[in-house]
Design a protein around this motif. Structure first.
Motif, PDB file in Angstrom:
ATOM      1  N   SER B 269       6.490   7.578  -5.662  1.00 42.22           N
ATOM      2  CA  SER B 269       5.749   7.520  -4.488  1.00 42.22           C
ATOM      3  C   SER B 269       6.650   7.275  -3.142  1.00 42.22           C
ATOM      4  O   SER B 269       7.532   6.576  -3.195  1.00 42.22           O
ATOM      5  CB  SER B 269       4.580   6.764  -4.598  1.00 42.22           C
ATOM      6  OG  SER B 269       4.746   5.377  -4.137  1.00 42.22           O
ATOM      7  N   ALA B 270       5.969   7.679  -2.094  1.00 40.78           N
ATOM      8  CA  ALA B 270       6.540   7.512  -0.836  1.00 40.78           C
ATOM      9  C   ALA B 270       6.767   5.995  -0.224  1.00 40.78           C
ATOM     10  O   ALA B 270       7.485   5.685   0.334  1.00 40.78           O
ATOM     11  CB  ALA B 270       5.797   8.286   0.270  1.00 40.78           C
ATOM     12  N   ASP B 271       6.055   5.326  -0.813  1.00 41.09           N
ATOM     13  CA  ASP B 271       5.900   3.729  -0.503  1.00 41.09           C
ATOM     14  C   ASP B 271       6.926   2.815  -1.517  1.00 41.09           C
ATOM     15  O   ASP B 271       6.483   1.960  -1.414  1.00 41.09           O
ATOM     16  CB  ASP B 271       4.567   2.956  -0.085  1.00 41.09           C
ATOM     17  CG  ASP B 271       3.708   3.126  -1.440  1.00 41.09           C
ATOM     18  OD1 ASP B 271       3.890   3.650  -2.472  1.00 41.09           O
ATOM     19  OD2 ASP B 271       2.610   2.327  -1.314  1.00 41.09           O
ATOM     20  N   ARG B 272       7.609   3.544  -2.521  1.00 43.29           N
ATOM     21  CA  ARG B 272       8.232   2.690  -3.252  1.00 43.29           C
ATOM     22  C   ARG B 272       9.175   1.953  -2.280  1.00 43.29           C
ATOM     23  O   ARG B 272       9.621   2.227  -1.195  1.00 43.29           O
ATOM     24  CB  ARG B 272       9.441   3.580  -4.275  1.00 43.29           C
ATOM     25  CG  ARG B 272       9.027   4.057  -5.265  1.00 43.29           C
ATOM     26  CD  ARG B 272       8.724   2.650  -6.313  1.00 43.29           C
ATOM     27  NE  ARG B 272      10.059   2.123  -6.562  1.00 43.29           N
ATOM     28  CZ  ARG B 272      10.840   2.545  -7.612  1.00 43.29           C
ATOM     29  NH1 ARG B 272      10.664   3.450  -8.149  1.00 43.29           N
ATOM     30  NH2 ARG B 272      12.010   1.805  -7.850  1.00 43.29           N
ATOM     31  N   PHE B 584       6.612  -1.745  -4.689  1.00 48.35           N
ATOM     32  CA  PHE B 584       5.813  -0.866  -3.447  1.00 48.35           C
ATOM     33  C   PHE B 584       5.963  -1.649  -2.352  1.00 48.35           C
ATOM     34  O   PHE B 584       5.808  -2.749  -2.162  1.00 48.35           O
ATOM     35  CB  PHE B 584       4.449  -0.404  -4.109  1.00 48.35           C
ATOM     36  CG  PHE B 584       4.493   0.358  -5.276  1.00 48.35           C
ATOM     37  CD1 PHE B 584       5.018   1.591  -5.407  1.00 48.35           C
ATOM     38  CD2 PHE B 584       4.119  -0.301  -6.514  1.00 48.35           C
ATOM     39  CE1 PHE B 584       4.913   2.277  -6.524  1.00 48.35           C
ATOM     40  CE2 PHE B 584       3.919   0.408  -7.627  1.00 48.35           C
ATOM     41  CZ  PHE B 584       4.487   1.741  -7.750  1.00 48.35           C
ATOM     42  N   ASP B 585       6.132  -0.964  -1.158  1.00 43.43           N
ATOM     43  CA  ASP B 585       6.234  -1.366   0.063  1.00 43.43           C
ATOM     44  C   ASP B 585       4.838  -1.978   0.421  1.00 43.43           C
ATOM     45  O   ASP B 585       3.677  -1.377  -0.048  1.00 43.43           O
ATOM     46  CB  ASP B 585       6.454  -0.496   1.131  1.00 43.43           C
ATOM     47  CG  ASP B 585       7.173  -1.225   2.361  1.00 43.43           C
ATOM     48  OD1 ASP B 585       7.141  -2.535   2.452  1.00 43.43           O
ATOM     49  OD2 ASP B 585       8.037  -0.521   2.954  1.00 43.43           O
ATOM     50  N   THR B 599      11.519  -3.152 -10.071  1.00 41.21           N
ATOM     51  CA  THR B 599      11.408  -1.880 -10.736  1.00 41.21           C
ATOM     52  C   THR B 599       9.950  -1.554 -11.376  1.00 41.21           C
ATOM     53  O   THR B 599       9.515  -2.528 -11.717  1.00 41.21           O
ATOM     54  CB  THR B 599      12.676  -1.358 -11.578  1.00 41.21           C
ATOM     55  OG1 THR B 599      12.551  -2.419 -12.579  1.00 41.21           O
ATOM     56  CG2 THR B 599      13.951  -1.510 -11.047  1.00 41.21           C
ATOM     57  N   PRO B 600       9.446  -0.334 -11.422  1.00 45.94           N
ATOM     58  CA  PRO B 600       8.441  -0.171 -12.327  1.00 45.94           C
ATOM     59  C   PRO B 600       8.881   0.176 -13.785  1.00 45.94           C
ATOM     60  O   PRO B 600      10.034  -0.122 -13.966  1.00 45.94           O
ATOM     61  CB  PRO B 600       8.031   1.131 -11.557  1.00 45.94           C
ATOM     62  CG  PRO B 600       9.194   1.937 -11.019  1.00 45.94           C
ATOM     63  CD  PRO B 600       9.854   0.917 -10.576  1.00 45.94           C
ATOM     64  N   ARG B 705      -2.847   3.232  -8.777  1.00 44.40           N
ATOM     65  CA  ARG B 705      -3.429   3.515  -7.489  1.00 44.40           C
ATOM     66  C   ARG B 705      -2.534   4.448  -6.459  1.00 44.40           C
ATOM     67  O   ARG B 705      -3.030   4.800  -5.507  1.00 44.40           O
ATOM     68  CB  ARG B 705      -3.695   1.899  -6.789  1.00 44.40           C
ATOM     69  CG  ARG B 705      -4.792   1.149  -7.261  1.00 44.40           C
ATOM     70  CD  ARG B 705      -5.189  -0.018  -6.447  1.00 44.40           C
ATOM     71  NE  ARG B 705      -4.222  -1.101  -6.400  1.00 44.40           N
ATOM     72  CZ  ARG B 705      -4.010  -2.112  -7.014  1.00 44.40           C
ATOM     73  NH1 ARG B 705      -5.094  -2.195  -7.914  1.00 44.40           N
ATOM     74  NH2 ARG B 705      -3.333  -2.933  -6.836  1.00 44.40           N
ATOM     75  N   ARG B 706      -1.471   4.488  -7.140  1.00 48.20           N
ATOM     76  CA  ARG B 706      -0.407   5.452  -6.252  1.00 48.20           C
ATOM     77  C   ARG B 706      -0.273   6.720  -7.241  1.00 48.20           C
ATOM     78  O   ARG B 706       0.816   7.239  -6.752  1.00 48.20           O
ATOM     79  CB  ARG B 706       1.061   4.619  -6.162  1.00 48.20           C
ATOM     80  CG  ARG B 706       0.670   3.505  -5.054  1.00 48.20           C
ATOM     81  CD  ARG B 706       2.002   2.663  -4.715  1.00 48.20           C
ATOM     82  NE  ARG B 706       1.890   1.882  -3.975  1.00 48.20           N
ATOM     83  CZ  ARG B 706       1.302   0.598  -3.792  1.00 48.20           C
ATOM     84  NH1 ARG B 706       0.633   0.274  -5.079  1.00 48.20           N
ATOM     85  NH2 ARG B 706       1.361  -0.236  -2.784  1.00 48.20           N
TER      86      ARG B 706
END
Lengths: 160, 787
Positions: B269-272, B584-585, B599-600, B705-706
């Motif tokens: 996702s863009a907000d990593r 996530f940011d 990390t996820p 949620r992402r």
């Protein structure tokens, strides 16, 4: 959605089967509903699904499988032409062609006046009399263009 | 046992099996499309034709039961001719679009066409074309490719328990589809992608992003629930592209819930968060690890020297690994502080001292499907643990009586033999009356009378009766809503009493990897594997209610992951120093002082312990993105920098080795000495209503949620206030009204939706949404129409 009489009739059908097999009454229910309303709309199929406790898609499966159910409004008369193997070998293609030309509509359509609906159906079990078609509840066998004209003339006269 | 012969091999086969099962067990190959071992036999593809001695024509192996002395030939000229003939018919209407089909390269039809197809088609007529359908955000369709095996239809009917797909029309006009424009909404729908033997149903988010032969597979374990589902994550050039199930009959069989299948979208996702950040003079500044860690350590030291260790607090997401939990608690405890917890959505901790070593299902997962009665208390097992829900459904299909005591009348995919639907406050009373309905007993917990003062209702009596009839074959399950309940200890005590009375099994299904959290000692009152830690520290809720000066937040978003979201946001807001270790940011407006990119679960090694107590270790499937690092490594380095001893781990396995427990030793719940007294509700019945709260399945953690595909499904209810029509009438509000919901000091403006699943005297406001987060957690709500 349906008249009390129709609902009573449906309940009689349901009573024929064990309570956990209410869905066995589905075909009869569809016929009763169609007889009363002329055709099976999405709304009435939803209603039937809820009434019999079966998934709506199940109702649709059955309603689309059998050609005697109509999912769209039909004319006053319904002509069902069999196009299965025996009839096809005995000239059902010509029967359909003749009907389409004479009525000026394609298979599946209704004449502009709303009088006649033309339908192609699966085998009606009258292979010995192929090619055949069903008009209302009556079977007409050994069809030729002349016989078809005579049948249509009679239909149109009866309406006049 | 009957003896049969397949291709000259003598086999002993259990009576009643089909030829194809016998062949599969013996490793003899028979081609097939519609047959699947977990589904009913349809015998409609005709691909598995085999020759059987004395039979006049080839027979379908999937629908021919074995008989003693039967001789089967799977590749005799007659069998092969039949198979080739079937193949030719199947290919008549199948498009030749393999080069642009996602199934290409892993397609049973393609593979078997190589084995049984002709090199040139004899079919010169027009191929059939089927109008494409939109059946939702998860499954892409290309229905012209469909060969009508009906696996997807049977899956819906038989396994998922909701018939959403069906075969309409007949003969050449047959089409697979949903009912007029509806979508497939099952929480297990993704399995239809795996089942489809052609490219008719494919993975929508993955569509056209890779070819199957380019992908690298790595195994993993799903962290979203307590099932421990076995996964295979497929990556292309170090980017996870899709997730598939790994067959494990003891856990997930061959299924995957949609949540497990599509949560991978969050990894990309863009907000990593890919670089560490420091909050300086109102701005977030990107920095390097060295600076960020030095800043972190300075901040922690400052709080230690000014306020002492007791002013630290650490909260860890329940999706963390066993190793991360362990190092987090080790770090805190070596600093002299026991304020550490992962139970973010629990509000009653009063029976912590008698809780078992870890919350478990109380039996292996497989046993659940053999239960004769199941009582669900505060549990939406279908959505919260979809694969356990499947087991309960199986039990129900075998005749088990499933009952529920819930605050929301959840729609299950099995019939309920009894239910009590009541506001949360009433739940302990209802459960107590079920206990009391079993008659007096000396071993009843103290204080039962206070809870069971009124006569049991008819349905409570029936529940008691059915549980007693099933005896030790009954299973009582406390779910996520029970754990979040303000009287969780009472619920557990009463469930324990039911267990003692009936001999039933008792399960508590906690979130995510919470079992790992308990075992690793990521709770304030116990060290690793239940070690005594003396006084202990503050649990998750107290840390927030009596705000600490500094917080270490690992992997959570306080507003969305904590039950008391309002309290959590305020506490973090007021703290002097907040370290957030997150993948996530932050976008939730909760401030922090330093952001450390971790990390996820695809990028870290670690262990997950499921609700059976089964530990499963995984290695990361792709290297960490950007500057992100596994949380266990970050904790280890912080330990080093704070000069703590024994933080020299070089691998997560080394951490894992410090934790040894007996996985088979099932530790029963201790009977509470005394149930806590019922309180008279503070606000009385008046005009306030009690909040019913749960976290919808695609809101449970930062990963799901992402995942845009999951967010686009119909499974997440709108963030609104839901009430039944009776209650709405009492409060003079209508469907679609804008209302203010007030809880204490806080209030939010929401839509009101009429929902008859909600009991009277309550309002359902889901948690896990930014829209409802400012409201807080459990309690009484005042609903006021916006004028």
């Amino acid at each position: 959605m349906l008249s009390e009489q129709a609902v009573n009739e449906i309940n009689r059908e349901i009573d024929k089967y064990p309570p956990e097999h209410k869905q066995a009454a589905l075909m009869a229910t569809l016929s009763i509903a169609q007889r009363e309303l002329g055709h099976l709309s999405t709304q009435v199929m939803d209603w039937i699904a809820a009434f019999l406790g079966v998934p709506p898609i199940r109702v649709r499966e059955v309603a689309t499988f059998y050609s005697m159910y109509d999912l769209h409004p039909v004319g006053q008369h319904k002509i069902c032409v069999c196009s299965n193997i025996s009839c096809m070998l005995r000239g059902s293609d010509e029967v359909i062609q003749h009907l389409e030309e004479r009525l000026g509509v394609k298979i599946g359509d209704t004449t502009p006046s709303g009088g006649i609906t033309l339908k192609e159906v699966e085998c009606l079990g009258a292979c010995a009399g192929a090619p055949m078609m069903q008009v209302g509840d009556a079977y007409h066998e050994h069809l030729t263009p002349e016989r078809i004209d005579a049948i249509l003339d009679e239909l149109e006269n009866s309406d006049a | 046992m009957p003896t049969i012969e397949i291709d000259g091999r003598k086999l002993e086969v259990e009576a009643g099996k089909m030829v194809i099962q016998a062949a599969d067990e013996a490793g003899i190959y028979i081609p097939r499309f519609c047959y699947h071992p977990k589904l009913s036999v349809a015998a409609n593809c005709r691909m598995c034709m085999v020759e059987i001695e004395k039979a006049p024509k080839p027979m379908p192996a999937c629908a021919t039961p074995i008989t003693d002395g039967m001789k089967v030939y799977t590749s005799s000229p007659l069998a092969v001719e039949a198979q080739k003939g079937t193949m030719e018919f199947l290919l008549i209407n199948h498009p030749l679009d393999c080069p642009v089909c996602d199934q290409g390269g892993e397609c049973p039809l393609q593979d078997q066409a190589v084995g049984y197809g002709k090199d040139v088609s004899r079919f010169t007529e027009n191929k059939r074309v089927v109008k494409d359908k939109d059946i939702g955000p998860l499954i892409a369709t290309e229905m012209t490719r469909c060969i009508h095996c009906t696996r997807c239809v049977r899956f819906g009917q038989e396994i998922a328990g909701v018939m959403e797909l069906g075969a309409t029309g007949r003969g050449e006009h047959m089409e697979i589809g949903t009912y007029v424009g509806r979508t497939v909404d099952s929480e297990l729908s993704g399995n239809m992608i795996d089942l489809c033997p052609v490219g008719a149903l494919t993975n929508k988010p993955y569509r056209f992003t890779a070819r199957s032969w380019e992908l690298v597979a790595g195994s993993g374990v799903s962290p979203h629930d307590c099932v421990g589902t076995n996964l295979e994550m497929h990556s292309l050039r170090n980017v996870v592209k899709r997730v598939l199930p790994v067959e494990n009959d003891a856990i997930n069989e061959c299924w995957l819930s949609d949540r497990d299948r599509f949560s991978y979208q969050s990894f990309n996702s863009a907000d990593r968060l890919l670089v560490p950040k420091i909050h300086e003079s109102g701005n977030w500044m990107e920095t390097d690890w060295e600076t960020a860690l030095r800043y972190t350590v300075q901040g922690v030291r400052a709080v230690l020297s000014h306020h002492g260790a007791q002013q630290l607090g650490a909260l860890v997401t329940p999706t963390a690994t066993l190793e991360e939990f362990f190092l987090a608690q080790k770090l805190m405890r070596s600093l002299g502080c026991h304020n550490i917890d992962h139970r973010l959505r629990q509000s009653d901790f009063s029976d912590d001292d008698i809780a078992p070593l870890f919350p478990t299902l109380g039996s292996p997962i497989e046993h659940l499907e053999h239960a004769k009665a199941v009582l669900l208390v505060g549990a939406n097992i279908r959505k919260d643990q979809p694969l356990l829900g499947l087991r309960v459904r199986k039990a129900s299909l075998r005749g088990a009586r499933v009952m529920a005591i819930n605050s929301l009348d959840y729609s299950f995919h099995f019939d309920l033999a009894g239910k009590v639907i009541a506001p949360p406050e009433e739940i302990p009373y209802a459960l107590a009356r079920v206990v009391a309905a079993m008659g007096d007993s000396a071993d009843a917990p103290g204080g039962l009378r206070a809870w069971a003062s009124s006569e049991p209702t008819q349905s409570e009596r029936e529940i008691a009766e059915l549980l007693q009839q099933a005896g030790k074959d009954a299973h009582i399950v406390l779910g996520l809503s029970a754990i979040a309940h303000p009287q969780f200890s009472v619920l557990r005590g009463l469930a324990q009493a039911l267990q003692t009375r009936t001999g039933a099994r008792l399960g508590v299904l906690a979130e995510a990897n919470s079992v790992g959290g308990w075992l690793a000692g990521c709770v304030p009152h116990r060290g690793p594997v239940g070690q005594d830690v003396g006084e202990g520290g503050l649990h998750a809720l107290d840390m927030l209610r009596e705000p600490r000066k500094a917080f270490l937040l690992m992997g959570l978003e306080p507003q969305l992951d904590c039950l008391e979201s309002r309290v959590a946001a305020d506490a973090v807001d007021a703290a002097e120093f907040v370290v957030r270790m997150t993948a996530f940011d932050i976008e939730d407006g909760v401030p922090g002082d330093v952001l450390l990119p971790v990390t996820p679960f695809s990028e870290t090694s670690g262990t997950y312990v499921n609700c059976e107590g089964r530990a499963q270790s995984t290695t990361g499937v792709v290297p960490p993105q950007g500057e992100a690092r596994p949380l266990w490594k970050v904790l280890r380095v912080i330990g080093n920098l704070l000069d703590q001893p024994d933080f020299e781990y070089v691998s997560s396995e080394e951490v894992r080795r410090e934790l040894v427990w007996d996985a088979d030793a099932y530790q029963p719940h201790d009977m509470p000495r005394m149930l806590s007294e019922p309180e008279t509700p503070a606000n009385g019945k008046g005009i306030d209503v009690e909040r019913v709260l749960d976290v919808p399945l695609y809101k449970v953690d930062p990963y799901v949620r992402r995942a845009p595909a999951l967010q686009a499904t119909r499974d997440n209810p709108a963030p609104a206030a839901y009430m039944n029509s009776e209650q709405a009438g009492k409060l003079a509000v209508e469907n679609g009204d804008r209302i203010h919901a007030h809880m204490g000091e806080s209030s939010v403006e929401l839509d009101l939706i009429i929902d008859e699943r909600v009991p009277t005297d309550s309002v359902y406001i889901p948690s896990g949404y930014h829209e409802t987060a400012p409201l807080g957690g459990v309690g009484m709500v005042r609903i006021v129409k916006v004028s």
